[in-house]
Design a protein around this motif. Structure first.
Motif, mmCIF file in Angstrom:
data_model
loop_
_atom_site.group_PDB
_atom_site.id
_atom_site.type_symbol
_atom_site.label_atom_id
_atom_site.label_comp_id
_atom_site.label_asym_id
_atom_site.label_seq_id
_atom_site.Cartn_x
_atom_site.Cartn_y
_atom_site.Cartn_z
ATOM 1 N N TRP A 1 15.048 11.346 -29.420
ATOM 2 C CA TRP A 1 14.667 10.009 -29.045
ATOM 3 C C TRP A 1 14.043 9.319 -29.987
ATOM 4 C CZ3 TRP A 1 17.323 7.824 -25.165
ATOM 5 C CH2 TRP A 1 18.098 8.753 -24.536
ATOM 6 N N LEU A 2 13.148 10.013 -30.884
ATOM 7 C CA LEU A 2 12.461 9.335 -32.015
ATOM 8 C C LEU A 2 13.500 8.592 -32.866
ATOM 9 C CD1 LEU A 2 9.628 11.643 -32.613
ATOM 10 C CD2 LEU A 2 9.227 9.412 -31.678
ATOM 11 N N MET A 3 14.465 9.649 -33.304
ATOM 12 C CA MET A 3 15.551 8.951 -34.083
ATOM 13 C C MET A 3 16.196 7.652 -33.479
ATOM 14 S SD MET A 3 17.191 9.329 -36.906
ATOM 15 C CE MET A 3 16.937 11.104 -37.337
ATOM 16 N N ALA A 4 16.405 7.609 -32.204
ATOM 17 C CA ALA A 4 17.154 6.455 -31.560
ATOM 18 C C ALA A 4 16.133 5.321 -31.570
ATOM 19 C CB ALA A 4 17.239 6.922 -30.148
ATOM 20 N N ILE A 5 14.757 5.274 -31.515
ATOM 21 C CA ILE A 5 13.827 4.587 -31.625
ATOM 22 C C ILE A 5 13.943 3.852 -33.478
ATOM 23 C CG2 ILE A 5 11.282 3.880 -31.963
ATOM 24 C CD1 ILE A 5 10.863 5.820 -29.606
ATOM 25 N N GLY A 6 13.874 4.951 -34.152
ATOM 26 C CA GLY A 6 14.102 4.340 -35.576
ATOM 27 C C GLY A 6 15.369 3.639 -35.932
ATOM 28 N N SER A 7 16.408 4.163 -35.258
ATOM 29 C CA SER A 7 17.739 3.381 -35.573
ATOM 30 C C SER A 7 17.725 1.832 -34.981
ATOM 31 C CB SER A 7 18.841 4.198 -35.080
ATOM 32 O OG SER A 7 18.957 5.481 -35.710
ATOM 33 N N MET A 8 16.927 1.992 -33.686
ATOM 34 C CA MET A 8 16.850 0.432 -32.990
ATOM 35 C C MET A 8 16.256 -0.333 -33.772
ATOM 36 S SD MET A 8 17.835 -1.294 -30.489
ATOM 37 C CE MET A 8 18.660 0.019 -29.618
ATOM 38 N N LEU A 9 15.211 -0.015 -34.818
ATOM 39 C CA LEU A 9 14.424 -1.168 -35.565
ATOM 40 C C LEU A 9 15.427 -1.635 -36.516
ATOM 41 C CD1 LEU A 9 11.116 0.638 -36.132
ATOM 42 C CD2 LEU A 9 11.655 -1.111 -34.597
ATOM 43 N N PHE A 10 16.503 -0.784 -36.887
ATOM 44 C CA PHE A 10 17.245 -1.437 -37.869
ATOM 45 C C PHE A 10 18.338 -2.364 -37.132
ATOM 46 C CE2 PHE A 10 16.808 2.778 -40.141
ATOM 47 C CZ PHE A 10 16.377 2.224 -41.303
ATOM 48 N N VAL A 11 18.712 -2.195 -36.117
ATOM 49 C CA VAL A 11 19.423 -3.104 -35.311
ATOM 50 C C VAL A 11 18.966 -4.543 -34.935
ATOM 51 C CG1 VAL A 11 20.789 -3.437 -32.932
ATOM 52 C CG2 VAL A 11 20.635 -1.257 -33.948
ATOM 53 N N VAL A 12 17.607 -4.444 -34.787
ATOM 54 C CA VAL A 12 17.179 -5.805 -34.413
ATOM 55 C C VAL A 12 16.117 -6.360 -35.519
ATOM 56 C CG1 VAL A 12 16.461 -5.106 -32.077
ATOM 57 C CG2 VAL A 12 14.865 -4.647 -33.634
ATOM 58 N N ALA A 13 16.015 -5.772 -36.858
ATOM 59 C CA ALA A 13 15.301 -6.221 -38.052
ATOM 60 C C ALA A 13 15.898 -7.618 -38.364
ATOM 61 C CB ALA A 13 15.322 -5.129 -38.910
ATOM 62 N N PRO A 14 15.364 -8.653 -38.576
ATOM 63 C CA PRO A 14 15.949 -9.830 -39.245
ATOM 64 C C PRO A 14 15.903 -9.523 -40.691
ATOM 65 C CG PRO A 14 13.546 -10.066 -38.817
ATOM 66 C CD PRO A 14 14.038 -8.821 -38.287
ATOM 67 N N THR A 15 16.941 -10.143 -41.537
ATOM 68 C CA THR A 15 17.048 -10.131 -42.868
ATOM 69 C C THR A 15 15.901 -10.820 -43.704
ATOM 70 O OG1 THR A 15 18.476 -11.905 -42.746
ATOM 71 C CG2 THR A 15 19.404 -9.869 -42.698
ATOM 72 N N TYR A 16 15.838 -10.693 -44.849
ATOM 73 C CA TYR A 16 14.894 -11.478 -45.412
ATOM 74 C C TYR A 16 14.881 -12.813 -45.512
ATOM 75 C CZ TYR A 16 11.617 -12.793 -49.469
ATOM 76 O OH TYR A 16 10.634 -13.149 -50.312
ATOM 77 N N ALA A 17 16.324 -13.433 -45.390
ATOM 78 C CA ALA A 17 16.566 -14.704 -45.466
ATOM 79 C C ALA A 17 16.287 -15.502 -44.200
ATOM 80 C CB ALA A 17 17.969 -14.986 -45.856
ATOM 81 N N GLN A 18 16.183 -14.484 -43.207
ATOM 82 C CA GLN A 18 15.757 -14.895 -41.647
ATOM 83 C C GLN A 18 14.386 -14.835 -41.499
ATOM 84 O OE1 GLN A 18 18.451 -11.996 -39.582
ATOM 85 N NE2 GLN A 18 19.936 -13.557 -39.270
#
Length: 430
Positions: free
Chosen positions: A97-114
């Motif tokens: 479940w910790l791995m799932a939390i870490g991966s979810m941060l990638f899904v929602v992370a805005p790019t540098y341009a955003q």
């Protein structure tokens, strides 16, 4: 408790269901952890556009990939101790479940341009959480596999750890390759890469259900009185084993990340090959790991850990620099795949007995924490930052063959650890 009593208390002979449960859960975690590497070139452009130089962008992306290994020793200690005291099952479920939390941060992370630096910060945080999770998973899962085995089959059962890692990497690289082929380049860069991480998050509940079906193998469940002495003093008394294990791990993890992960990005950034083609290098390495791991484990049970580690490692030592020379002299997909095959075969043959011997160095009551510390410390710098060092060496020296020298150095250092490790195959353990 005597070895005979522990053997009698051990759960019944493992079924295919038990091996499958551990393997699938591990594969899902390594999919989430490693898939970043397959997207490293793209992630560099999206989150680290601080330079117009592609190699520098890739170095920054690799540096973030490496941050996931900084937190691995901490996760190894915390979750490893938890696994030794509370059981392997709850530790494995926590890491999932910790791995799932870490991966979810990638899904929602805005790019540098955003959103400027917010995106890179979330990516780094996601890697740290993932590293913490996988740091505890390796020790607990490998210990559990080994504790299902008898004295003559520990190499075989531990081989499923490497099998699962290869399966996770293969699933990740094929997912990236498939999406790159199906989606236009603009779509892949806009949102397709998020889908890669989202798939991993959605698969986590499957791993949770599968792991919930496992039988516990920890000393706290098998022999509660064996855990009365604190783990700290026990670990301090095993300083030689920890040092030997760390040195031995360096010789497997450095070459692994150069061969199985860096070469694909080298083909894109240095040799100018398209991402959709070069990704097959990582897929080929992962497929060979899946195909060879179990056989390598059985082989180490027959001939012993030390011999099965030494000879393939020497072959790899001799092939690394010529392999890079061949690829850089005649770049192309056939040459790339040939080099990957030639280097991956001895790599897998030496890596499987290496990971089998690590939990064998420690008694059951500190096995998960002991192995986690050894594995994560060895992997943290020499494995996690291997791709960063490889790209940096090329930038520093101008020599595209320089990454091979880094892998060669790791192997040479590991020979010290191999000389310190006793033969453990076919011998009873505490």
């Amino acid at each position: 408790m005597t070895a005979a009593q522990l053997s009698a208390a051990r759960p019944a002979a493992p079924s295919r269901r038990a091996i499958t449960a551990i393997t699938v859960g591990n594969a899902l975690e390594f999919y989430d952890f490693i898939v970043y590497s397959a997207l490293a070139t793209l992630m560099g452009r999206l989150f680290f556009p601080f330079s117009d130089e592609p190699l520098l962008q890739l170095m920054l992306s690799f540096a973030v990939f490496g941050t996931g290994f900084i937190s691995r020793p901490i996760g190894g200690i915390v979750i490893g101790l938890y696994a030794d005291r509370k059981g392997r099952k709850p530790a494995l479920r926590l890491s999932l479940w910790l791995m799932a939390i870490g991966s979810m941060l990638f899904v929602v992370a805005p790019t540098y341009a955003q959103a400027g630096l917010l995106g890179p910060v979330l990516v780094v945080l996601g890697r740290l959480v993932q590293g913490f999770a996988v740091g505890g998973q390796v020790g607990a899962a490998t210990s559990m596999l080994m504790e299902y085995a008898d004295d003559k089959s520990r190499g075989y059962y531990c081989s499923w750890q490497l099998f699962s890692q290869g399966l996770g990497v293969l699933a990740g690289t094929l997912t990236v390759s498939l999406l790159s082929a199906l989606l236009p380049a603009a779509a892949m860069e806009a949102w397709g890469w998020r889908l890669v991480f989202a798939i991993g998050v959605l698969a986590i509940p499957v791993g949770e259900y599968i792991r919930s079906q496992l039988d516990e193998t920890a000393a706290s469940a098998v022999a509660p009185q064996a855990t009365t002495e604190p783990a700290g003093p026990l670990l301090r008394r095993h300083g030689r084993q920890i040092l030997a294990g760390v040195l031995l791990t360096i010789g497997g993890t450095g070459p692994n990340f150069i061969i199985a992960h860096y070469l694909a990005n080298h083909a894109v950034t240095v040799l100018g090959m398209p991402l959709a083609v070069a990704i097959w290098a990582a897929s080929t390495a992962a497929l060979l790991q899946v195909l060879l791991s179990v056989a390598a484990g059985r082989w180490s049970d027959r001939v012993g850990r030390r011999r099965s580690i030494l000879w393939p490692r020497l072959v790899l030592l001799l092939l690394l620099y010529p392999g890079f020379m061949l690829l850089n002299a005649a770049p192309g997909l056939p040459t790339l795949l040939l080099v990957v095959v030639l280097l991956t075969v001895p790599l897998v043959l030496t890596a499987v007995p290496s990971i089998a011997v690590l939990p064998e160095l420690f008694p059951r009551r500190i096995r998960a924490s002991g192995m986690s510390i050894v594995y994560c410390v060895g992997v943290m710098i020499f494995g996690g930052f291997a791709q960063f060092f490889a790209a940096g060496l090329i930038r520093l020296t101008g020599d595209p063959n320089a990454p091979a020298l880094y892998a060669v150095l790791c192997i040479l250092v590991s020979m010290i650890g191999l000389a310190m490790v006793p033969e453990t195959a076919n011998r009873p353990l505490d």
